[in-house]
Design a protein around this motif. Structure first.
Motif, PDB file in Angstrom:
ATOM      1  N   LEU A 164       0.813  -1.225   0.000  1.00 16.27           N
ATOM      2  CA  LEU A 164       0.000   0.000   0.000  1.00 16.27           C
ATOM      3  C   LEU A 164       0.845   1.273   0.000  1.00 16.27           C
ATOM      4  O   LEU A 164       0.319   2.371   0.112  1.00 16.27           O
ATOM      5  CB  LEU A 164      -0.928   0.009   1.226  1.00 16.27           C
ATOM      6  N   ASP A 165       2.175   1.139  -0.107  1.00 14.51           N
ATOM      7  CA  ASP A 165       3.101   2.282  -0.053  1.00 14.51           C
ATOM      8  C   ASP A 165       2.952   3.084   1.232  1.00 14.51           C
ATOM      9  O   ASP A 165       2.936   4.312   1.226  1.00 14.51           O
ATOM     10  CB  ASP A 165       2.906   3.212  -1.259  1.00 14.51           C
ATOM     11  N   LEU A 166       2.852   2.370   2.336  1.00 16.42           N
ATOM     12  CA  LEU A 166       2.808   2.991   3.652  1.00 16.42           C
ATOM     13  C   LEU A 166       4.103   2.653   4.382  1.00 16.42           C
ATOM     14  O   LEU A 166       4.728   1.633   4.095  1.00 16.42           O
ATOM     15  CB  LEU A 166       1.594   2.495   4.444  1.00 16.42           C
ATOM     16  N   PRO A 167       4.524   3.489   5.328  1.00 14.18           N
ATOM     17  CA  PRO A 167       5.807   3.245   6.007  1.00 14.18           C
ATOM     18  C   PRO A 167       5.818   1.977   6.839  1.00 14.18           C
ATOM     19  O   PRO A 167       4.835   1.635   7.491  1.00 14.18           O
ATOM     20  CB  PRO A 167       5.986   4.466   6.916  1.00 14.18           C
ATOM     21  N   GLU A 168       6.942   1.305   6.844  1.00 15.09           N
ATOM     22  CA  GLU A 168       7.095   0.038   7.566  1.00 15.09           C
ATOM     23  C   GLU A 168       7.001   0.208   9.075  1.00 15.09           C
ATOM     24  O   GLU A 168       6.704  -0.738   9.784  1.00 15.09           O
ATOM     25  CB  GLU A 168       8.438  -0.603   7.205  1.00 15.09           C
ATOM     26  N   ARG A 169       7.225   1.402   9.588  1.00 15.37           N
ATOM     27  CA  ARG A 169       7.220   1.641  11.032  1.00 15.37           C
ATOM     28  C   ARG A 169       5.831   1.827  11.630  1.00 15.37           C
ATOM     29  O   ARG A 169       5.707   2.047  12.818  1.00 15.37           O
ATOM     30  CB  ARG A 169       8.040   2.880  11.366  1.00 15.37           C
ATOM     31  N   MET A 170       4.803   1.765  10.837  1.00 10.54           N
ATOM     32  CA  MET A 170       3.460   1.999  11.360  1.00 10.54           C
ATOM     33  C   MET A 170       3.087   0.928  12.380  1.00 10.54           C
ATOM     34  O   MET A 170       3.278  -0.261  12.144  1.00 10.54           O
ATOM     35  CB  MET A 170       2.418   1.992  10.236  1.00 10.54           C
ATOM     36  N   SER A 171       2.535   1.372  13.490  1.00  8.21           N
ATOM     37  CA  SER A 171       2.032   0.430  14.488  1.00  8.21           C
ATOM     38  C   SER A 171       0.738  -0.184  13.966  1.00  8.21           C
ATOM     39  O   SER A 171       0.123   0.354  13.035  1.00  8.21           O
ATOM     40  CB  SER A 171       1.754   1.172  15.802  1.00  8.21           C
ATOM     41  N   PRO A 172       0.291  -1.286  14.543  1.00  7.96           N
ATOM     42  CA  PRO A 172      -0.998  -1.845  14.113  1.00  7.96           C
ATOM     43  C   PRO A 172      -2.152  -0.842  14.247  1.00  7.96           C
ATOM     44  O   PRO A 172      -3.023  -0.790  13.375  1.00  7.96           O
ATOM     45  CB  PRO A 172      -1.185  -3.050  15.043  1.00  7.96           C
ATOM     46  N   ASN A 173      -2.143  -0.011  15.291  1.00  8.61           N
ATOM     47  CA  ASN A 173      -3.212   0.984  15.447  1.00  8.61           C
ATOM     48  C   ASN A 173      -3.146   2.050  14.360  1.00  8.61           C
ATOM     49  O   ASN A 173      -4.168   2.463  13.825  1.00  8.61           O
ATOM     50  CB  ASN A 173      -3.155   1.641  16.828  1.00  8.61           C
ATOM     51  N   ALA A 174      -1.943   2.492  14.020  1.00  5.08           N
ATOM     52  CA  ALA A 174      -1.793   3.475  12.951  1.00  5.08           C
ATOM     53  C   ALA A 174      -2.195   2.862  11.609  1.00  5.08           C
ATOM     54  O   ALA A 174      -2.841   3.513  10.786  1.00  5.08           O
ATOM     55  CB  ALA A 174      -0.357   3.980  12.898  1.00  5.08           C
ATOM     56  N   MET A 175      -1.828   1.609  11.402  1.00  2.00           N
ATOM     57  CA  MET A 175      -2.216   0.929  10.177  1.00  2.00           C
ATOM     58  C   MET A 175      -3.735   0.826  10.095  1.00  2.00           C
ATOM     59  O   MET A 175      -4.324   1.041   9.032  1.00  2.00           O
ATOM     60  CB  MET A 175      -1.595  -0.469  10.108  1.00  2.00           C
ATOM     61  N   LEU A 176      -4.387   0.537  11.202  1.00  6.13           N
ATOM     62  CA  LEU A 176      -5.850   0.461  11.230  1.00  6.13           C
ATOM     63  C   LEU A 176      -6.456   1.796  10.815  1.00  6.13           C
ATOM     64  O   LEU A 176      -7.372   1.835   9.988  1.00  6.13           O
ATOM     65  CB  LEU A 176      -6.333   0.054  12.627  1.00  6.13           C
ATOM     66  N   ARG A 177      -5.941   2.909  11.358  1.00  4.04           N
ATOM     67  CA  ARG A 177      -6.454   4.237  10.979  1.00  4.04           C
ATOM     68  C   ARG A 177      -6.263   4.479   9.487  1.00  4.04           C
ATOM     69  O   ARG A 177      -7.141   5.024   8.817  1.00  4.04           O
ATOM     70  CB  ARG A 177      -5.756   5.330  11.778  1.00  4.04           C
TER      71      ARG A 177
END
Length: 194
Positions: A164-177
């Motif tokens: 999805l071209d999102l940063p690898e450091r995203m937490s599961p909660n940030a990924m959910l948002r």
């Protein structure tokens, strides 16, 4: 140039200069970690969030995520949206060497990448209608998709973030948002739940 209703906060002046060439919106700088000890700057960011809404657009490196977490805890979360740039390796033109993690920051992103990050965050862009409302995806949906609670969940999250071209450091909660801004619950379940 696109016109965005929300104010946008970035880390430094080069990020702000890049953004001001792409977006017509109030752009604020954190001054890097300086925002941790600058009550006046934090007060200004809170005011911007209260009056217009605030989009946090930091680099996708460790320092960017530390600043993002700090601001997320210091400002009303109902008034904040998160824009994420992808992990792109390289160095900015003005620098002699790449950053510690070797990733480009906001200043090194192409304009279309920044605009797409703002759209994905649900920015209210003039002429495009209002930003997309969150899709109602739950942590139970992440579990059903194998993105949490399983031995291989971390690897599956990393693969999805990369796709999805999102940063690898995203937490599961940030990924959910972020997923909530990209998909409705039905779209997510149809695409990712087996």
């Amino acid at each position: 140039m696109i016109r965005v209703k929300e104010a946008i906060v970035v880390e430094g002046r080069y990020d702000a200069n890049t953004l001001r060439q792409i977006v017509d919106a109030p752009v604020f700088e954190t001054g890097g970690f300086g925002v941790f000890n600058d009550r006046e700057r934090l007060k200004l960011l809170r005011l911007a969030a209260e009056t217009r809404g605030l989009i946090i657009l930091t680099d996708s490196d460790g320092a960017g995520f530390v600043i993002r977490r700090y601001l997320s805890g210091a400002i009303d979360p109902k008034r904040v949206r998160h824009a994420y740039i992808p992990d792109v390796y390289g160095k900015e033109r003005r620098k002699r060497t790449a950053s510690r993690e070797g990733k480009l920051g906001v200043e090194g992103m192409r304009p279309e990448v920044i605009v797409e990050a703002l759209r994905r965050a649900g920015a209210t862009i003039e002429g495009e209608g209002s930003g997309r409302a969150p899709g109602g995806i739950t942590k139970a949906d992440l579990y059903a998709a194998g993105l949490s609670g399983r031995p291989d969940s971390a690897e599956r999250r990393r693969a999805l973030l990369k796709a999805l071209d999102l940063p690898e450091r995203m937490s599961p909660n940030a990924m959910l948002r972020a997923l909530e801004l990209l998909y409705t619950r039905e779209e997510f379940r149809a695409k990712f739940v087996e």
